[in-house]
Write an enzyme that holds these catalytic residues in place. Structure first.
Site, PDB file in Angstrom:
ATOM      1  N   ASN A  14       0.807  -1.230   0.000  1.00 58.75           N
ATOM      2  CA  ASN A  14       0.000   0.000   0.000  1.00 58.75           C
ATOM      3  C   ASN A  14       0.838   1.277   0.000  1.00 58.75           C
ATOM      4  O   ASN A  14       0.393   2.313  -0.480  1.00 58.75           O
ATOM      5  CB  ASN A  14      -1.013  -0.004   1.155  1.00 58.75           C
ATOM      6  CG  ASN A  14      -0.383  -0.259   2.507  1.00 58.75           C
ATOM      7  OD1 ASN A  14       0.785  -0.613   2.619  1.00 58.75           O
ATOM      8  ND2 ASN A  14      -1.162  -0.081   3.561  1.00 58.75           N
ATOM      9  N   GLU A  58       4.496  -4.591  12.188  1.00 58.82           N
ATOM     10  CA  GLU A  58       3.478  -3.553  12.010  1.00 58.82           C
ATOM     11  C   GLU A  58       2.359  -4.221  11.231  1.00 58.82           C
ATOM     12  O   GLU A  58       2.470  -4.430  10.025  1.00 58.82           O
ATOM     13  CB  GLU A  58       4.094  -2.358  11.261  1.00 58.82           C
ATOM     14  CG  GLU A  58       3.304  -1.086  11.449  1.00 58.82           C
ATOM     15  CD  GLU A  58       2.135  -0.993  10.487  1.00 58.82           C
ATOM     16  OE1 GLU A  58       1.005  -1.345  10.920  1.00 58.82           O
ATOM     17  OE2 GLU A  58       2.330  -0.606   9.342  1.00 58.82           O
ATOM     18  N   CYS A  89      -3.605   0.310   6.896  1.00 63.00           N
ATOM     19  CA  CYS A  89      -3.753  -0.538   8.087  1.00 63.00           C
ATOM     20  C   CYS A  89      -4.313   0.215   9.288  1.00 63.00           C
ATOM     21  O   CYS A  89      -4.986  -0.368  10.122  1.00 63.00           O
ATOM     22  CB  CYS A  89      -2.428  -1.191   8.431  1.00 63.00           C
ATOM     23  SG  CYS A  89      -1.062  -0.038   8.407  1.00 63.00           S
ATOM     24  N   GLU A 106       7.863   2.389  14.406  1.00 61.60           N
ATOM     25  CA  GLU A 106       8.522   3.023  13.270  1.00 61.60           C
ATOM     26  C   GLU A 106       8.372   4.525  13.477  1.00 61.60           C
ATOM     27  O   GLU A 106       7.414   4.978  14.094  1.00 61.60           O
ATOM     28  CB  GLU A 106       7.868   2.576  11.953  1.00 61.60           C
ATOM     29  CG  GLU A 106       8.037   1.068  11.764  1.00 61.60           C
ATOM     30  CD  GLU A 106       7.679   0.571  10.380  1.00 61.60           C
ATOM     31  OE1 GLU A 106       6.581   0.885   9.895  1.00 61.60           O
ATOM     32  OE2 GLU A 106       8.502  -0.158   9.807  1.00 61.60           O
TER      33      GLU A 106
END
Length: 510
Positions: free
Chosen positions: A173, A270, A304, A484
């Site tokens: 994505n 993640e 997400c 992150e």
């Protein structure tokens, strides 16, 4: 057709590229400072251009020998890179950020052709990418340990040292952005990286590899291997890999963790989300509507951290629904390279079918489709094979419906009414996920109280889906662990060594 070889030329030629004209014939693997021809042409998978359904290129997965070569190339670069000072690494990284900034328009176009999202969004993604590299370049010179005074003149100090070869596994994505989010902190700490993009979006990570080389990193510092699950497994099991950082689904994340455990490798995950967005009746109404659209329809809903469970306080439910439906119907869908487009194509035919399947399942379970949720055929004939759908709003939803519990990963918003703060927090937290959350209210105490009580790695107050590189991003519960972005990520790409120095005589019991 544009047939392209050489990175600079592929990026340069994007100026004149339009949807449906690109064929990528370059090699998509990269190690030792150059593109590498696949050993064998077998098991090639076609990669499609989402907006047209046309084949863009072939993705040839890397086997064991190739993975081994890439990792050894990374290791030899790591030995050189890790010996540089933080300031020396920073200088190279700042140059990489500058090159990306200079070529942002063309990199964004290539991203759109491979991923299907609108050009207006892709440009932001590329900006976030160079900002990320610039941010970590700024932190590289400040990596330090501490000094601790011990009795009798003895002392200890700690050193923050790199891990070695890190593996990054990306999602489709945000192909270019994820490659930088993973590589920038890794490189700042002195590591090397072998990156595996999603097999559906193999094209832009190689551009990043070439930019790092142009900026002056040692050959092999950032490498790209192509492939799917099998290649990922080879990377996770390789004995020379110190850490794996993965972005993707929960089931794959569990497998990555399991494989990495065999070699006791550090892992950052993640994973997915089913995030709640809570809209109180005292919100700024206009901002709440805009927030709900931003929380659901970026990148065709394939994000997400999207706030796909929109809880609206009952008093304002009717006007909220009316306004959101009106604006959703007005979203321009079509050629993602046109600046007027706000929604492009979903990543693949199977993904489109899966999302449409969730909509029909929702109808069966009693949800009401207020708009969208259907395949869409743009008027431009070259887009008739593209993977488009109309953005969908579902009303009459209940917490136990499939569309409310499972991550759909498409442009589908479920709206649910609520009455009290206590009730909505309980319902919002009733999920195995915990990536993001949001709250719209003018009540400052309530905003912070709700943020504290939501079980998620991020809580947006009076906004949604902004991702500044300065702040950490990551999940609670099954949405993963590790972070992150932000300073804390340096801890996930380094390890601490304690050095104890005795200045006097050894005291011995013997």
């Amino acid at each position: 057709f544009l047939r392209l070889n050489m990175a600079q030329s592929i990026v340069d030629s994007m100026r004149t590229a339009s949807t449906g004209t690109l064929l990528v014939t370059d090699h998509l693997n990269y190690w030792g400072g150059k593109r590498v021809k696949p050993r064998q042409e077998r098991n090639a998978e076609p990669v499609f251009e989402p907006a047209t359904g046309r084949v863009l290129c072939q993705m040839i997965p890397c086997g064991a020998e190739e993975v081994d070569e890439a990792i050894k190339s990374a290791h030899s670069a790591y030995l050189k890179w890790s010996k540089l000072s933080g300031m020396e690494r920073a200088r190279v990284m700042l140059e990489a950020a500058r090159i990306i900034r200079e070529r942002r328009d063309n990199i964004a176009k290539l991203e759109v052709i491979n991923n299907g999202k609108s050009i207006s969004e892709a440009l932001v993604d590329i900006d976030v990418a160079w900002q990320s590299i610039e941010y970590y370049a700024g932190l590289a010179g400040g990596l330090a340990g501490q000094h601790v005074q011990l009795p009798g003149g003895a002392f200890a100090y700690t050193r923050r040292e790199p891990l070695g070869v890190c593996v990054g596994i990306g999602a489709w994505n945000y192909p270019f952005q994820i490659a930088t989010w993973k590589s920038a902190p890794a490189l700042a700490c002195g590591n090397a990286m072998v990156f595996k993009p999603s097999p559906m979006t193999p094209v832009t990570a190689v551009i990043l590899a070439e930019i790092y080389k142009e900026a002056g990193v040692p050959d092999g510092l950032f490498n790209v291997v192509q492939g799917g699950a099998e290649t990922g497994s080879l990377l996770c099991h390789h004995p020379m890999v110190a850490k794996v950082t993965f972005t993707g689904s929960v089931p794959t994340g569990k497998k990555v963790m399991e494989m990495s455990a065999k070699g006791v490798k550090q892992v950052t995950l993640e994973l997915g989300g089913k995030s709640p967005l809570i809209i109180f009746k005292d919100c700024d109404f206009e901002n709440a509507v805009k927030g709900a659209l931003m929380a659901n329809f970026l990148t065709q809903g394939q994000v997400c951290c999207n706030g796909t469970r929109v809880f609206v306080q009952r008093e304002i439910m009717p006007q909220f629904v009316e306004e959101v439906v009106k604006r959703t119907k007005a979203i321009p869908i079509g050629d993602p390279l046109l600046e007027s487009t706000r929604m492009g194509a979903l990543i693949s035919k199977p993904q489109l079918e899966k999302v449409l399947g969730y909509v029909s399942q929702a109808k069966k379970e009693g949800a009401k489709v207020l708009c969208g949720g259907e395949p869409y055929v743009p008027s431009d004939p070259k887009l008739k094979g593209g993977y488009f759908m109309t953005p969908c709003i579902l009303d009459n939803c209940r917490d136990d419906m499939t569309c409310v519990k499972e991550e759909i990963f498409g442009p589908v918003m479920s709206i649910l009414p609520f009455d009290t703060e206590e009730e909505v927090i309980r319902r919002a937290n009733n999920t195995t996920f915990g990536l993001a959350s949001g709250v719209f209210t003018r009540d400052i105490s309530r905003a912070h109280r709700v943020a504290e009580n939501l079980e998620a790695g991020t809580c947006f107050i009076n906004n949604y889906n902004i991702s500044p590189v300065e702040v950490p991003f990551g999940g609670y519960k099954m949405s993963g662990f590790g972070r992150e972005n932000g300073q804390v990520t340096l801890e996930y790409f380094s390890q601490l060594k304690t050095v104890i120095v005795e200045m006097g005589d050894v005291e011995s019991v013997f």
